[in-house]
Design an enzyme around this catalytic site. Structure first.
Site, mmCIF file in Angstrom:
data_model
loop_
_atom_site.group_PDB
_atom_site.id
_atom_site.type_symbol
_atom_site.label_atom_id
_atom_site.label_comp_id
_atom_site.label_asym_id
_atom_site.label_seq_id
_atom_site.Cartn_x
_atom_site.Cartn_y
_atom_site.Cartn_z
ATOM 1 N N ASP A 198 0.863 -1.180 0.000
ATOM 2 C CA ASP A 198 0.000 0.000 0.000
ATOM 3 C C ASP A 198 0.902 1.235 0.000
ATOM 4 O O ASP A 198 1.830 1.341 0.808
ATOM 5 C CB ASP A 198 -0.901 0.015 1.238
ATOM 6 C CG ASP A 198 -1.937 1.131 1.176
ATOM 7 O OD1 ASP A 198 -3.019 0.881 0.623
ATOM 8 O OD2 ASP A 198 -1.636 2.241 1.661
ATOM 9 N N ASN A 206 -2.136 12.840 -4.891
ATOM 10 C CA ASN A 206 -3.264 12.846 -5.824
ATOM 11 C C ASN A 206 -4.080 14.135 -5.686
ATOM 12 O O ASN A 206 -4.483 14.748 -6.682
ATOM 13 C CB ASN A 206 -4.142 11.622 -5.553
ATOM 14 C CG ASN A 206 -4.967 11.215 -6.754
ATOM 15 O OD1 ASN A 206 -4.493 11.269 -7.876
ATOM 16 N ND2 ASN A 206 -6.196 10.809 -6.508
ATOM 17 N N HIS A 211 -5.843 14.046 -10.401
ATOM 18 C CA HIS A 211 -6.022 12.618 -10.663
ATOM 19 C C HIS A 211 -5.192 12.133 -11.848
ATOM 20 O O HIS A 211 -4.735 10.989 -11.859
ATOM 21 C CB HIS A 211 -7.506 12.307 -10.901
ATOM 22 C CG HIS A 211 -8.345 12.481 -9.664
ATOM 23 N ND1 HIS A 211 -8.248 11.642 -8.583
ATOM 24 C CD2 HIS A 211 -9.295 13.410 -9.337
ATOM 25 C CE1 HIS A 211 -9.097 12.025 -7.643
ATOM 26 N NE2 HIS A 211 -9.730 13.102 -8.073
ATOM 27 N N ASP A 215 -2.718 8.993 -11.708
ATOM 28 C CA ASP A 215 -2.716 7.849 -12.621
ATOM 29 C C ASP A 215 -1.319 7.615 -13.195
ATOM 30 O O ASP A 215 -0.852 6.472 -13.291
ATOM 31 C CB ASP A 215 -3.711 8.076 -13.760
ATOM 32 C CG ASP A 215 -5.155 7.931 -13.308
ATOM 33 O OD1 ASP A 215 -5.381 7.431 -12.185
ATOM 34 O OD2 ASP A 215 -6.055 8.324 -14.073
ATOM 35 N N ASP A 241 -4.416 2.417 -4.674
ATOM 36 C CA ASP A 241 -2.949 2.379 -4.594
ATOM 37 C C ASP A 241 -2.466 1.092 -3.941
ATOM 38 O O ASP A 241 -1.444 1.074 -3.270
ATOM 39 C CB ASP A 241 -2.432 3.595 -3.824
ATOM 40 C CG ASP A 241 -2.998 3.677 -2.407
ATOM 41 O OD1 ASP A 241 -3.975 2.963 -2.124
ATOM 42 O OD2 ASP A 241 -2.460 4.435 -1.593
#
Length: 318
Positions: A198, A206, A211, A215, A241
């Protein structure tokens, strides 16, 4: 008129009738060929016939080799040139299927396989054939069939399969494919390990950069993991994530070394969209022996959250 003259007149009349009938049959045959070609145009299907003793091939509605980008002068219309352009990974079993029908072991020849195009690309074809004539000794003389280019359909099928089993953003396996891999490959070994990763503070990056940047960061992380971590055969993104890696080995020392390597690789900043970003990782590792995926994943997840509570950017075993 003598009998001889009458006979000659009769023969001349019969010859004229046969000539007229022959011309009519030729016109009918030409019309049928035109109709056949019109029906088959654009379908990618061609009709073929092979004279079995000689191996010579005849194509009825297109030139031999045209499906693979060759002219008739470049590729002889013969079974040997067909065999020579079969994909190396398919050649043996395709020829075996063809020979099985020729030797009477199957009722027909029906295979889907790959062929090599002149430009090096791969074409997918569906081949079907059946013996249509035998000689006086009962040996196969002619086989006829169809050859259909299904490259577009096969690529579409492969893309659908990829979408069904891969994470569309990173190209890694998705949860469904990961579970299948666990059940079919790793559980059969009786033991292994699952590493649950994680990202630390991913949401902050983010939210700060958007966003699209998030990505791009996930894609970069997936690429880096694939390039650097060679021990695993299965790597997946579960969503958000969260990344998971499966190992056949349950060697704790080896897994520790791998986790150390991951943390070391990502201790250096990543360059994403011309920005330098440092990403930490919390890693939970679960060793398993004949347990369900859900149980193993839950154990690794708990180990990961224990790492989060104790300072992040490190690893721990369940």
């Amino acid at each position: 008129m003598t009998d001889k003259d009458k006979l000659l007149a009769k023969l001349a009349s019969e010859n004229a009738r046969l000539a007229t009938e022959n011309t009519s049959l030729r016109e009918q045959n030409k019309t049928l060929e035109q109709k056949l070609n019109a029906a088959l145009d654009g379908t990618g299907l061609c009709l073929w016939e092979q004279h079995i003793p000689s191996g010579n091939l005849t194509m009825f509605n297109m030139e031999w080799g045209s499906l693979l980008g060759y002219s008739i002068d470049e590729l002889a219309a013969h079974i040997d040139s067909w065999k020579g352009n079969l994909h190396p990974e398919d050649r043996d079993w395709v020829i075996a299927n063809f020979d099985d029908h020729i030797n009477g072991r199957t009722d027909s020849y029906d295979v889907t396989h790959r062929m090599l195009h002149k430009d090096g690309s791969i074409s997918w074809v569906s081949d079907r054939g059946r013996i249509v004539e035998y000689d006086a000794d009962g040996e196969p003389l002619r086989i006829m069939g169809t050859h259909v280019d299904i490259t577009k359909e096969k690529r579409y099928e492969l893309e659908l399969s990829k979408l069904a089993h891969c994470d569309p953003l990173t190209g890694l396996l998705n949860r469904q494919a990961l579970i299948k891999a666990f059940n079919t490959s790793y559980q059969s070994h009786g033991s292994g390990a699952l590493m649950f990763i994680d990202l630390d503070d991913f949401k902050a990056n983010n939210d700060r950069y958007g966003h699209k940047f998030g990505d791009s960061l996930l894609i970069k992380i997936a690429e880096t993991l694939q390039q650097q971590i060679l021990m695993t055969h299965v790597m997946a993104r579960l969503g958000g994530d969260e990344f998971v890696m499966l190992y056949e080995s349950s060697d704790k020392a080896l897994l520790t070394s791998t986790a150390d390597k991951i943390l070391s690789v990502f201790s250096s900043p990543l360059i994403v969209e011309n920005r330098s970003v440092t990403i930490g990782m919390s890693i939970g590792i679960s060793l398993f022996t004949d347990q369900s995926f859900a149980t193993v994943c839950e154990q690794a997840d708990k180990a990961m959250y224990e790492v989060k509570r104790n300072g992040k950017n490190r690893y721990g075993f369940a």
